[in-house]
Design a protein around this motif. Structure first.
Motif, mmCIF file in Angstrom:
data_model
loop_
_atom_site.group_PDB
_atom_site.id
_atom_site.type_symbol
_atom_site.label_atom_id
_atom_site.label_comp_id
_atom_site.label_asym_id
_atom_site.label_seq_id
_atom_site.Cartn_x
_atom_site.Cartn_y
_atom_site.Cartn_z
ATOM 1 N N THR A 164 0.891 -1.245 -0.016
ATOM 2 C CA THR A 164 0.095 -0.073 -0.157
ATOM 3 C C THR A 164 0.833 1.229 0.297
ATOM 4 N N GLN A 165 -0.181 2.680 -0.700
ATOM 5 C CA GLN A 165 0.947 3.824 -0.443
ATOM 6 C C GLN A 165 1.280 4.175 0.840
ATOM 7 N N ALA A 166 -0.076 4.200 2.008
ATOM 8 C CA ALA A 166 0.072 4.243 3.725
ATOM 9 C C ALA A 166 2.101 3.268 3.723
ATOM 10 N N GLN A 167 1.685 2.572 3.708
ATOM 11 C CA GLN A 167 2.738 1.718 4.488
ATOM 12 C C GLN A 167 4.111 2.681 2.936
ATOM 13 N N ALA A 168 4.455 2.695 2.046
ATOM 14 C CA ALA A 168 5.577 3.450 1.628
ATOM 15 C C ALA A 168 5.709 4.619 1.930
ATOM 16 N N GLU A 169 4.508 5.551 2.938
ATOM 17 C CA GLU A 169 5.019 6.473 3.091
ATOM 18 C C GLU A 169 5.521 6.828 4.346
ATOM 19 N N ILE A 170 5.241 5.287 5.225
ATOM 20 C CA ILE A 170 5.528 4.790 6.661
ATOM 21 C C ILE A 170 7.191 4.288 6.990
ATOM 22 N N ILE A 171 7.729 3.746 5.330
ATOM 23 C CA ILE A 171 8.786 3.332 5.643
ATOM 24 C C ILE A 171 9.288 4.702 5.258
ATOM 25 N N LYS A 172 9.192 6.087 3.931
ATOM 26 C CA LYS A 172 10.084 6.516 4.058
ATOM 27 C C LYS A 172 9.804 7.945 4.900
ATOM 28 N N GLN A 173 9.043 8.216 5.936
ATOM 29 C CA GLN A 173 8.897 8.784 6.881
ATOM 30 C C GLN A 173 10.327 7.853 7.964
ATOM 31 N N LYS A 174 9.882 6.855 8.598
ATOM 32 C CA LYS A 174 11.583 6.127 9.130
ATOM 33 C C LYS A 174 12.293 5.895 8.731
ATOM 34 N N PHE A 175 12.366 5.982 7.594
ATOM 35 C CA PHE A 175 13.953 5.935 6.689
ATOM 36 C C PHE A 175 14.698 7.630 7.217
ATOM 37 N N LEU A 176 13.573 8.079 6.552
ATOM 38 C CA LEU A 176 14.585 9.655 6.716
ATOM 39 C C LEU A 176 14.497 10.455 7.931
ATOM 40 N N GLU A 177 14.632 9.586 9.280
ATOM 41 C CA GLU A 177 14.808 9.467 10.385
ATOM 42 C C GLU A 177 15.629 9.664 11.125
ATOM 43 N N ASN A 178 16.072 8.530 10.544
ATOM 44 C CA ASN A 178 17.741 7.574 10.307
ATOM 45 C C ASN A 178 18.681 7.672 9.340
ATOM 46 N N PRO A 179 18.285 7.113 8.499
ATOM 47 C CA PRO A 179 19.098 7.098 7.265
ATOM 48 C C PRO A 179 20.723 6.215 7.947
ATOM 49 N N ALA A 180 21.433 7.168 8.417
ATOM 50 C CA ALA A 180 22.428 6.558 8.855
ATOM 51 C C ALA A 180 22.029 4.917 10.174
ATOM 52 N N GLY A 181 21.213 5.133 10.749
ATOM 53 C CA GLY A 181 20.930 4.130 11.507
ATOM 54 C C GLY A 181 20.307 2.582 10.650
ATOM 55 N N VAL A 182 19.973 2.677 9.874
ATOM 56 C CA VAL A 182 18.921 1.992 8.697
ATOM 57 C C VAL A 182 20.364 1.247 8.213
ATOM 58 N N TYR A 183 21.319 1.930 7.982
ATOM 59 C CA TYR A 183 22.540 1.665 7.100
ATOM 60 C C TYR A 183 23.383 0.947 8.043
ATOM 61 N N LYS A 184 23.788 1.266 9.053
ATOM 62 C CA LYS A 184 24.395 0.424 10.068
ATOM 63 C C LYS A 184 23.701 -0.310 10.883
ATOM 64 N N ASN A 185 22.478 -0.769 10.458
ATOM 65 C CA ASN A 185 21.956 -1.579 11.279
ATOM 66 C C ASN A 185 21.628 -3.303 10.466
ATOM 67 N N LEU A 186 21.890 -2.611 9.479
ATOM 68 C CA LEU A 186 21.284 -3.812 7.780
ATOM 69 C C LEU A 186 23.310 -4.154 7.942
ATOM 70 N N ILE A 187 24.199 -3.332 8.453
ATOM 71 C CA ILE A 187 25.528 -3.538 8.503
ATOM 72 C C ILE A 187 25.807 -4.791 9.110
ATOM 73 N N ASP A 188 25.670 -4.080 10.534
ATOM 74 C CA ASP A 188 25.483 -4.969 11.807
ATOM 75 C C ASP A 188 25.127 -6.489 11.406
ATOM 76 N N TYR A 189 24.080 -6.917 10.890
ATOM 77 C CA TYR A 189 23.307 -7.900 10.521
ATOM 78 C C TYR A 189 23.839 -8.131 9.801
ATOM 79 N N MET A 190 24.456 -8.286 8.888
ATOM 80 C CA MET A 190 24.843 -9.130 7.342
ATOM 81 C C MET A 190 26.684 -9.327 8.626
ATOM 82 N N PHE A 191 27.146 -8.306 8.580
ATOM 83 C CA PHE A 191 28.415 -9.016 9.481
ATOM 84 C C PHE A 191 28.945 -9.670 10.716
ATOM 85 N N ASP A 192 27.881 -9.937 11.375
ATOM 86 C CA ASP A 192 27.551 -10.049 12.528
ATOM 87 C C ASP A 192 27.513 -11.616 12.663
#
Length: 192
Positions: A164-192
Motif C-alpha cells: 500500500t501507499q500508506a506503508q510506503a509513506e511510513i517507510i519513507k518517514q522512518k528512513f528519513l528520521e535516521n538513514p545512518a541507523g538503517v545503514y548501520k543496522n543492515l551492515i551490523d546484521y550482515m557482518f555479525d
C-alpha cells in the motif's frame, strides 16, 4: 542595545500571544516566544532555518504559527538574528546577551522541549536533503527505493516492495528520521 521584545521580557506578563493550536504548558506570551526563538538560534548557531523553528514549535504545539513567524520576522528586522543566503539563522551579540540575562527565567521544560523538537526536525530536513527516497507504483503495490548517499554518490540503495501507499509513506518517514541507523543496522546484521 537589547531589542524591545526582549528588553520587556517578564515571565509574569499576562498571556498576550494568539494561542490557537497551543497545548497547555505552551508559549502564551510574545516576549517569551521571542526569547525562546533567540535561545534556539543561539544554541543551534547557524544550523537552523526559520522554517524548521516554525514547523517544530507548531507541530509540538508549543506556539502558534502566526505568532512564531511574526516573532522571527521582528527579530530579523531588529537585528537580533541574521538570516544568511541559505536561510540559516545566526544569533547576533544582542540576542546572545539577552539569552545570557534571561535564560534561567525561561521555563526549563520549554527550553528543553523546544530544542528537542527543533533538533529532531532539523535532522529530518538535513536527511531529506542528503538522502533520497522514491516511491514508485509496482504491480500489486509500490516499490520504495531508499538511497543512503555520501556527497555525490549512493553507497547503499535498498528497494522494498510494499502493498500500500500508506506503508510506503511510513517507510519513507522512518528512513528519513535516521538513514545512518538503517545503514548501520543492515551492515551490523550482515557482518555479525
Amino acid at each position: 542595545m537589547i531589542n524591545d521584545d526582549i528588553k520587556e521580557y517578564d515571565p509574569s506578563l499576562d498571556f498576550d500571544a494568539f494561542t490557537a493550536g497551543v497545548e497547555d504548558g505552551g508559549i502564551r506570551s510574545s516576549s517569551t516566544l521571542a526569547m525562546i526563538i533567540c535561545y534556539i538560534v543561539a544554541t543551534l548557531d547557524g544550523k537552523v532555518t526559520s522554517k524548521v523553528i516554525v514547523d517544530a514549535l507548531v507541530e509540538g504545539q508549543l506556539a502558534n504559527y502566526f505568532e512564531t513567524t511574526n516573532a522571527i520576522s521582528k527579530m530579523i528586522k531588529k537585528e537580533n538574528i541574521v538570516e544568511d543566503e541559505n536561510g540559516y539563522l545566526t544569533a547576533t551579540p544582542k540576542c546572545r546577551f539577552s539569552v545570557d540575562i534571561v535564560e534561567n527565567d525561561l521555563p526549563l521544560s520549554i527550553r528543553e522541549r523546544s530544542i528537542e523538537l527543533v533538533t529532531k526536525l532539523n535532522a529530518f530536513e538535513i536527511n531529506k536533503k542528503e538522502n533520497k527516497v522514491t516511491i514508485s507504483p509496482a504491480e500489486n503495490g509500490f516499490t520504495v527505493s531508499l538511497h543512503v548517499s555520501d556527497i555525490d554518490r549512493d553507497f547503499m540503495v535498498l528497494n522494498l516492495f510494499v502493498p500500500t501507499q500508506a506503508q510506503a509513506e511510513i517507510i519513507k518517514q522512518k528512513f528519513l528520521e535516521n538513514p545512518a541507523g538503517v545503514y548501520k543496522n543492515l551492515i551490523d546484521y550482515m557482518f555479525d
